[in-house]
Enzyme design. Structure first.
Site, PDB file in Angstrom:
ATOM      1  N   ASN A  57      37.181  44.779  35.725  1.00  0.00           N
ATOM      2  CA  ASN A  57      36.943  43.336  35.794  1.00  0.00           C
ATOM      3  C   ASN A  57      35.797  42.880  34.901  1.00  0.00           C
ATOM      4  OD1 ASN A  57      38.920  42.375  37.761  1.00  0.00           O
ATOM      5  ND2 ASN A  57      37.833  43.684  39.205  1.00  0.00           N
ATOM      6  N   HIS A  92      44.149  33.163  30.078  1.00  0.00           N
ATOM      7  CA  HIS A  92      43.366  34.200  30.746  1.00  0.00           C
ATOM      8  C   HIS A  92      42.545  35.044  29.771  1.00  0.00           C
ATOM      9  CE1 HIS A  92      42.224  37.318  33.555  1.00  0.00           C
ATOM     10  NE2 HIS A  92      42.818  38.220  32.807  1.00  0.00           N
TER      11      HIS A  92
END
Length: 374
Positions: free
Chosen positions: A250, A272
């Site tokens: 992440n 994204h």
């Protein structure tokens, strides 16, 4: 590169749930045969979006017929806003109406949105159907199609509702990437760069030297996809449910997801991978602010992402953005928050990322305020 080039196979080792990722140009034409070998005897329901259906659905359906695989097709709108309860509920109901069984398979033909949504659907219908990923974007081939994280968005944040549900097979046809827009390909490249920044500095250097060939579609593209998949497969095998090191995947996403939420998932303003690109630069700059890494590392990250045409600053997002408090609220809803304490993936240098729990919100607030003012 010709069709006869050997298939690159990356194995995600999860015991009796181990599955292969198959990588090569022009694999879509033989996907039916690959499914028949890996998931024999299953009916298939294809979930795809309207954009991908126009480009690639016919080729997939022809390959399924050639392999004598029965199939149905369900189509959803394209875009991040498709990852919501209404679409999820419709797909669940449609699959039940088709009378598919637990041993049958949901096949996701599309990018990360279709893969995340379809995986969640397959994970809950009849308490878990088989799942096949045929990712059609660079981002989904190197990241979201691998590892079993599925889900949909909530008004409270991105990917907050879902399940871990591993696929039985991933088929990554790198020739499909030729049909992507420059913007979509660049957005996927952000996730490729991420693997170098997490724990593989030599790979990041290789990307600095070979990014042009990757964009051109040469053998370097297949190698970049395979290398990224090997990196993610190793992390998933060691930490399937994100209890520890998987959180490193992440990097850039806490900031990136907050940016996506701030524009209400409007892909015309931000997709994204663009959010991840900006987020990774922010993560390195915040790390430098905390004296964890050298400022030169943050500059190097930004320079490379700029070179391939990715945005690196909040100011590059078109339109008005919400105030600082909205960003703090979105970050507070991040999946990595534990007992109300903020968790970030930070870095001691390129290839030296780590998970920092209990990040002090005061310097974070000051940092965000400066970033928003630029």
């Amino acid at each position: 590169m010709t069709q006869e080039t050997a298939i690159k196979t990356v194995t995600v080792d999860l015991g009796d749930r181990t599955y292969p990722i198959l990588i090569r140009r022009n694999l879509l034409e033989t996907t039916g045969a690959l499914i028949a070998a890996q998931v024999p005897g299953s009916r298939v329901v294809i979930i795809t979006d309207e954009t991908v259906a126009d480009l690639h659905l016919g080729t997939l359906q022809t390959s399924l017929r050639a392999a004598a695989i029965e199939y149905d097709t369900l189509t959803v709108p394209a875009g991040e806003k498709t990852k919501r309860f209404e679409i999820f509920e419709r797909l669940v109901d449609d699959i039940l109406a088709l009378r598919l069984e637990r041993g049958d398979a949901v096949l996701a033909l599309g990018g990360g949105v279709v893969g995340d949504l379809s995986g969640f659907v397959s994970g809950v219908v009849r308490r878990g159907m088989k799942f096949i990923q045929v990712p059609t974007t660079l981002l989904s081939q190197v990241d979201s199609s691998v590892g079993g994280k599925t889900g949909i968005n909530s008004r409270h944040g991105k990917n907050l509702i879902g399940v871990f549900h591993q696929p039985s097979l991933v088929v990554a046809d790198t020739a499909i990437l030729d049909t992507l827009s420059d913007r979509e390909f660049r957005a996927g490249y952000a996730e490729v760069a991420k693997y170098g920044l997490i724990n593989d500095a030599p790979f990041f250097t290789w990307l600095e030297d070979n990014h042009s060939a990757i964009f051109a579609g040469g053998e370097e593209r297949d190698e970049a996809v395979a290398h990224s998949c090997r990196a993610k497969a190793a992390v998933v095998a060691a930490d399937e449910r994100e209890a520890g090191q998987r959180a490193l995947l992440n990097l850039g996403h806490t900031f990136g997801h907050a940016l996506e939420g701030a524009v209400a998932y409007d892909s015309a303003r931000l997709v994204h991978g663009e959010g991840v690109s900006i987020g990774m630069v922010m993560a390195f700059e915040f790390s430098a602010r905390l004296n964890l890494c050298a400022p030169e590392d943050a500059v190097r990250v930004e320079n490379h992402l700029k070179t391939v045409g990715l945005p690196t600053r909040i100011s590059q997002i078109p339109g008005q953005l919400p105030p600082l408090e909205t960003f703090m609220d979105l970050i507070a809803q991040d999946k990595k928050v534990s007992r109300g304490q903020l968790t970030f993936i930070l870095a001691r240098g390129i290839g030296q990322s780590f998970q920092e729990k209990a990040v002090d919100p005061a310097p974070l607030r000051d940092f965000l305020e400066e970033q928003l003012a630029q």
